[in-house]
Design an enzyme around this catalytic site. Structure first.
Site, PDB file in Angstrom:
ATOM      1  CG  HIS A   6      -3.288  -3.077   3.912  1.00 13.21           C
ATOM      2  ND1 HIS A   6      -2.284  -2.422   4.587  1.00 13.21           N
ATOM      3  CD2 HIS A   6      -3.988  -2.130   3.270  1.00 13.21           C
ATOM      4  CE1 HIS A   6      -2.382  -1.122   4.373  1.00 13.21           C
ATOM      5  NE2 HIS A   6      -3.405  -0.914   3.578  1.00 13.21           N
TER       6      HIS A   6
ATOM      7  CD  GLU B 222      -0.325  -5.209   5.973  1.00 13.17           C
ATOM      8  OE1 GLU B 222      -0.153  -5.830   4.912  1.00 13.17           O
ATOM      9  OE2 GLU B 222      -0.705  -4.013   6.004  1.00 13.17           O
TER      10      GLU B 222
ATOM     11  CB  CYS C  90      -1.003  -0.069   1.141  1.00 12.36           C
ATOM     12  SG  CYS C  90      -2.453   0.935   0.805  1.00 12.36           S
TER      13      CYS C  90
END
Ligand code: GLN
Length: 194
Positions: free
Chosen positions: A177, A179, A79
């Protein structure tokens, strides 16, 4: 044990740290040149690209990290991290700089603002279906032949398919994202490349 860094100036640092630790890495939160010198690879997290860029400059990390990327340090930008690695930032601040490690242009908030954040499953080359979480995500608009496209998304807004996960040599970028999901396969892919 692989020693990998997460750039820890601003953004969703903790989520990357947890995911990398779950994969058995020793993780360093990188805030200084000394931290940076100790890692075999570096994740640039999501957050606010203008803020991270400002803090890279004031921390003295900016040029050292740029030199390390040029010399082959593996990096993975998600991002805002992707924005920092790109060669052109559209709709950026007038003084916004980026490393130019990925030969592509990104448009900040290219899928809309916070309220337009969304999730979509993504087909990643050689990996399979992964969840994609897009938050004020940059849209990759143009890219050179040097960029390997590993996943694309058609957001259904009439603008067609755009890359969302890419690699250029040892530099990886995702406009979403990974994560923020329970799926660590893209982090594992990055670690496999170290
Ligand atoms: N739009 C943000 C920026 O320009 C990036 C958003 C994110 O990292 N989730 O920095």
């Amino acid at each position: 044990m692989t020693r990998v860094g997460v750039l820890a100036l601003q953004g969703d640092v903790g989520e990357h740290v947890s995911m990398l630790e779950s994969l058995g890495c020793e993780v360093v939160k990188v805030r200084t040149v000394e931290d940076l010198n100790s890692v075999e690879g570096l994740v640039l997290p999501g957050g606010e690209s203008t803020t991270i860029a400002y803090l890279l400059t004031t921390s003295g990390l900016k040029d050292v990290l740029g030199a390390k990327i040029s010399q082959g340090l593996p990096v993975f930008g998600t991002c805002a991290g992707l924005i920092l690695l790109s060669s052109e930032v559209l709709d950026g601040r007038s003084d916004q700089w980026s490393y130019g490690a990925l030969s592509l242009s990104v448009r900040r908030n290219g899928y809309g603002r916070q309220i337009a954040s969304f999730e979509s499953p993504l087909e990643v080359k050689d990996v399979g279906t992964v969840p994609g979480v897009f938050i004020r995500a940059p849209r990759i608009e143009t890219y050179s032949d040097d960029v390997e496209v590993l996943a694309t998304l058609d957001h259904g807004d009439g603008l067609g398919e755009h890359p969302v996960f890419v690699r250029q040599h040892q530099v990886w970028g995702a406009s979403f994202h990974p994560e923020l999901t329970g799926d660590a396969r893209l982090h594992q892919l990055f670690l496999n490349s170290l």
